[in-house]
Design an enzyme around this catalytic site. Structure first.
Site, short mmCIF file in Angstrom:
data_model
loop_
_atom_site.label_atom_id
_atom_site.label_comp_id
_atom_site.label_asym_id
_atom_site.label_seq_id
_atom_site.Cartn_x
_atom_site.Cartn_y
_atom_site.Cartn_z
N HIS A 62 0.83 -1.27 -0.16
CA HIS A 62 -0.14 0.05 -0.01
C HIS A 62 0.72 1.29 0.07
O HIS A 62 1.90 1.44 0.77
CB HIS A 62 -0.96 0.17 1.24
CG HIS A 62 -1.84 -1.03 1.42
ND1 HIS A 62 -1.90 -1.73 2.83
CD2 HIS A 62 -2.41 -2.20 0.45
CE1 HIS A 62 -2.83 -2.70 2.59
NE2 HIS A 62 -2.95 -2.86 1.40
N TYR A 132 1.48 2.22 13.25
CA TYR A 132 1.89 3.29 12.09
C TYR A 132 1.80 4.49 12.56
O TYR A 132 0.68 4.95 13.13
CB TYR A 132 0.82 3.12 10.95
CG TYR A 132 0.49 1.62 10.32
CD1 TYR A 132 0.84 1.36 9.01
CD2 TYR A 132 -0.60 0.78 11.20
CE1 TYR A 132 0.69 0.24 8.68
CE2 TYR A 132 -0.88 -0.58 10.48
CZ TYR A 132 0.00 -0.75 9.37
OH TYR A 132 -0.33 -2.13 8.76
#
Length: 192
Positions: A62, A132
């Site tokens: 991604h 993240y």
């Protein structure tokens, strides 16, 4: 902490100094001043997210369209995973190349992933959790997904049985199809 550059411009492996004592251990997970000294630009967190996955889960590859772009600082906070980044910046000297890092809670190792570089991972343990820290907030419709099993990329996932994958990842386009669609970011120079 030790910050190592990789063959993919802007991708950094950050390994903290672990300070153990009878209570456990302490370490600095991220120091913006040290990271920015290597990057030559600010890294300002705008969103922090987590994903928790069963063993043999494959997530990615991604990235986010530019604009808005999105740099990431990723850390495995529980368990272990094989993390793979792929340079998706058209015109980059490392375009299409990948870098593999084992991230695990014991080492505290992290990766800085610049805008335009794709990210994915395979979990090596049950209940693996990745954090993240991102430079932009989620913007619907800006995510770019690349088939993590694209034969042209030949990524060394190392699974021995078919991994668990989302329908979004199993139906993602190949790198060649994504290039042809004209949605990938353009290389802007070192560290971009």
């Amino acid at each position: 902490m030790r910050i190592e550059e990789t063959a993919i411009p802007g991708v950094l492996v950050v390994t903290p100094e672990l300070l153990p004592d009878e209570r456990g251990r302490f370490y600095e997970q991220m120091r913006a001043d040290k990271l920015e000294a290597v990057l030559g630009e600010p890294f300002v967190p705008r969103q922090i997210s987590y994903s928790v996955s069963a063993r043999n889960t494959l997530r990615g590859i991604h990235t986010v369209a530019i604009p808005p772009g999105q740099a990431k600082y990723v850390t495995c906070v529980r368990g272990a995973l094989r993390d793979i980044v792929v340079d998706l910046r058209v015109g980059s000297p490392a375009f299409g190349k990948h870098h593999v890092t084992t991230l695990d809670a014991d080492s505290g190792r992290s990766l800085h992933i610049p805008e335009g570089v794709g990210h994915g991972f395979l979990t090596l343990t049950d209940d693996a959790c990745i954090c993240y820290v991102m430079s932009t907030v989620y913007a619907p419709g800006t995510q770019i997904d690349i088939d993590p099993l694209d034969a042209a990329l030949d990524l060394p996932w190392g699974f021995t049985e078919p991994p668990l994958m989302s329908p979004k990842d199993t139906s993602a386009r190949s790198l060649a199809e994504t290039v042809a669609a004209g949605v990938l970011p353009t290389w802007r120079g070192a560290g971009s």
